[in-house]
Scaffold this motif. Structure first.
Motif, PDB file in Angstrom:
ATOM      1  N   MET A   1       5.423 -12.069  -7.866  1.00  0.00           N
ATOM      2  CA  MET A   1       6.485 -11.156  -8.223  1.00  0.00           C
ATOM      3  C   MET A   1       7.440 -10.944  -7.050  1.00  0.00           C
ATOM      4  SD  MET A   1       7.577  -9.331 -10.757  1.00  0.00           S
ATOM      5  CE  MET A   1       7.455  -7.850 -11.633  1.00  0.00           C
ATOM      6  N   ALA A   2       6.887 -10.815  -5.857  1.00  0.00           N
ATOM      7  CA  ALA A   2       7.732 -10.597  -4.678  1.00  0.00           C
ATOM      8  C   ALA A   2       8.619 -11.808  -4.416  1.00  0.00           C
ATOM      9  CB  ALA A   2       6.874 -10.279  -3.463  1.00  0.00           C
ATOM     10  N   ALA A   3       8.078 -12.996  -4.618  1.00  0.00           N
ATOM     11  CA  ALA A   3       8.876 -14.211  -4.407  1.00  0.00           C
ATOM     12  C   ALA A   3      10.029 -14.277  -5.406  1.00  0.00           C
ATOM     13  CB  ALA A   3       7.999 -15.444  -4.534  1.00  0.00           C
ATOM     14  N   ARG A   4       9.773 -13.881  -6.629  1.00  0.00           N
ATOM     15  CA  ARG A   4      10.819 -13.882  -7.650  1.00  0.00           C
ATOM     16  C   ARG A   4      11.918 -12.870  -7.296  1.00  0.00           C
ATOM     17  NH1 ARG A   4       9.274 -12.762 -13.763  1.00  0.00           N
ATOM     18  NH2 ARG A   4       7.318 -12.721 -12.664  1.00  0.00           N
ATOM     19  N   ARG A   5      11.517 -11.710  -6.805  1.00  0.00           N
ATOM     20  CA  ARG A   5      12.508 -10.706  -6.401  1.00  0.00           C
ATOM     21  C   ARG A   5      13.363 -11.206  -5.241  1.00  0.00           C
ATOM     22  NH1 ARG A   5       8.728  -5.404  -6.687  1.00  0.00           N
ATOM     23  NH2 ARG A   5       8.846  -5.131  -8.927  1.00  0.00           N
ATOM     24  N   ARG A   6      12.741 -11.865  -4.284  1.00  0.00           N
ATOM     25  CA  ARG A   6      13.505 -12.431  -3.168  1.00  0.00           C
ATOM     26  C   ARG A   6      14.506 -13.474  -3.666  1.00  0.00           C
ATOM     27  NH1 ARG A   6       8.576 -12.015  -0.502  1.00  0.00           N
ATOM     28  NH2 ARG A   6       8.052 -14.177  -1.016  1.00  0.00           N
ATOM     29  N   GLU A   7      14.072 -14.309  -4.604  1.00  0.00           N
ATOM     30  CA  GLU A   7      14.969 -15.331  -5.160  1.00  0.00           C
ATOM     31  C   GLU A   7      16.142 -14.681  -5.888  1.00  0.00           C
ATOM     32  OE1 GLU A   7      16.860 -18.685  -6.474  1.00  0.00           O
ATOM     33  OE2 GLU A   7      15.342 -18.503  -4.920  1.00  0.00           O
ATOM     34  N   TYR A   8      15.882 -13.678  -6.706  1.00  0.00           N
ATOM     35  CA  TYR A   8      16.957 -12.983  -7.427  1.00  0.00           C
ATOM     36  C   TYR A   8      17.907 -12.301  -6.448  1.00  0.00           C
ATOM     37  CZ  TYR A   8      14.463 -13.719 -11.831  1.00  0.00           C
ATOM     38  OH  TYR A   8      13.850 -14.272 -12.918  1.00  0.00           O
ATOM     39  N   ARG A   9      17.332 -11.713  -5.425  1.00  0.00           N
ATOM     40  CA  ARG A   9      18.172 -11.045  -4.426  1.00  0.00           C
ATOM     41  C   ARG A   9      19.089 -12.054  -3.730  1.00  0.00           C
ATOM     42  NH1 ARG A   9      16.679  -8.304   1.144  1.00  0.00           N
ATOM     43  NH2 ARG A   9      18.742  -7.529   1.566  1.00  0.00           N
ATOM     44  N   HIS A  10      18.531 -13.196  -3.400  1.00  0.00           N
ATOM     45  CA  HIS A  10      19.334 -14.251  -2.769  1.00  0.00           C
ATOM     46  C   HIS A  10      20.455 -14.699  -3.705  1.00  0.00           C
ATOM     47  CE1 HIS A  10      20.434 -17.723  -0.431  1.00  0.00           C
ATOM     48  NE2 HIS A  10      20.278 -18.465  -1.516  1.00  0.00           N
ATOM     49  N   ARG A  11      20.154 -14.867  -4.979  1.00  0.00           N
ATOM     50  CA  ARG A  11      21.172 -15.277  -5.950  1.00  0.00           C
ATOM     51  C   ARG A  11      22.301 -14.251  -6.044  1.00  0.00           C
ATOM     52  NH1 ARG A  11      17.969 -17.580 -11.228  1.00  0.00           N
ATOM     53  NH2 ARG A  11      16.824 -19.234 -10.157  1.00  0.00           N
ATOM     54  N   ILE A  12      21.945 -12.975  -6.029  1.00  0.00           N
ATOM     55  CA  ILE A  12      22.964 -11.925  -6.091  1.00  0.00           C
ATOM     56  C   ILE A  12      23.835 -11.957  -4.843  1.00  0.00           C
ATOM     57  CG2 ILE A  12      23.322  -9.423  -6.037  1.00  0.00           C
ATOM     58  CD1 ILE A  12      20.875  -9.243  -7.919  1.00  0.00           C
ATOM     59  N   GLU A  13      23.214 -12.126  -3.678  1.00  0.00           N
ATOM     60  CA  GLU A  13      23.995 -12.182  -2.436  1.00  0.00           C
ATOM     61  C   GLU A  13      24.945 -13.372  -2.433  1.00  0.00           C
ATOM     62  OE1 GLU A  13      21.051 -12.110   0.626  1.00  0.00           O
ATOM     63  OE2 GLU A  13      20.947  -9.924   0.628  1.00  0.00           O
ATOM     64  N   VAL A  14      24.497 -14.509  -2.926  1.00  0.00           N
ATOM     65  CA  VAL A  14      25.363 -15.688  -3.009  1.00  0.00           C
ATOM     66  C   VAL A  14      26.530 -15.414  -3.942  1.00  0.00           C
ATOM     67  CG1 VAL A  14      25.473 -18.075  -3.853  1.00  0.00           C
ATOM     68  CG2 VAL A  14      23.579 -17.356  -2.392  1.00  0.00           C
ATOM     69  N   GLU A  15      26.242 -14.809  -5.066  1.00  0.00           N
ATOM     70  CA  GLU A  15      27.303 -14.520  -6.034  1.00  0.00           C
ATOM     71  C   GLU A  15      28.299 -13.503  -5.484  1.00  0.00           C
ATOM     72  OE1 GLU A  15      29.389 -15.466  -9.260  1.00  0.00           O
ATOM     73  OE2 GLU A  15      27.545 -16.424  -8.608  1.00  0.00           O
ATOM     74  N   MET A  16      27.813 -12.550  -4.708  1.00  0.00           N
ATOM     75  CA  MET A  16      28.716 -11.571  -4.100  1.00  0.00           C
ATOM     76  C   MET A  16      29.717 -12.256  -3.177  1.00  0.00           C
ATOM     77  SD  MET A  16      26.112  -8.482  -3.229  1.00  0.00           S
ATOM     78  CE  MET A  16      27.231  -7.146  -2.934  1.00  0.00           C
ATOM     79  N   THR A  17      29.238 -13.229  -2.405  1.00  0.00           N
ATOM     80  CA  THR A  17      30.153 -13.919  -1.498  1.00  0.00           C
ATOM     81  C   THR A  17      31.144 -14.785  -2.262  1.00  0.00           C
ATOM     82  OG1 THR A  17      28.600 -15.744  -1.144  1.00  0.00           O
ATOM     83  CG2 THR A  17      28.550 -13.922   0.437  1.00  0.00           C
ATOM     84  N   ARG A  18      30.757 -15.258  -3.428  1.00  0.00           N
ATOM     85  CA  ARG A  18      31.690 -16.042  -4.255  1.00  0.00           C
ATOM     86  C   ARG A  18      32.727 -15.154  -4.920  1.00  0.00           C
ATOM     87  NH1 ARG A  18      27.264 -19.556  -7.384  1.00  0.00           N
ATOM     88  NH2 ARG A  18      26.775 -21.012  -5.710  1.00  0.00           N
ATOM     89  N   GLN A  19      32.323 -14.001  -5.369  1.00  0.00           N
ATOM     90  CA  GLN A  19      33.186 -13.141  -6.179  1.00  0.00           C
ATOM     91  C   GLN A  19      34.099 -12.242  -5.353  1.00  0.00           C
ATOM     92  OE1 GLN A  19      33.533 -12.845  -9.592  1.00  0.00           O
ATOM     93  NE2 GLN A  19      32.219 -14.614  -9.859  1.00  0.00           N
TER      94      GLN A  19
END
Length: 64
Positions: free
Chosen positions: A1-19
């Motif tokens: 579960m923690a690994a999945r949360r880290r992955e989702y968090r990383h995806r959100i951070e990447v999207e923030m830099t794109r948007q």
């Protein structure tokens, strides 16, 4: 579960830099869209802060 949360968090951070640009503007350049993006990212931030395993969620900064 923690690994999945880290992955989702990383995806959100990447999207923030794109948007969201360095000057605070966003990809769509629409004030209505800026409100939506702000709401989405605020919700994501609040969810990350509620996660006790998130050690650096107290500081809000633009990801590198």
């Amino acid at each position: 579960m923690a690994a999945r949360r880290r992955e989702y968090r990383h995806r959100i951070e990447v999207e923030m830099t794109r948007q969201v640009y360095e000057d605070g503007g966003d990809y769509e350049a629409s004030t209505g869209y800026q409100v939506l993006v702000t709401q989405l990212f605020t919700t994501a931030l609040l969810l990350m802060r509620s996660d006790r395993g998130c050690s650096d969620c107290d500081s809000v900064r633009r990801p590198p």
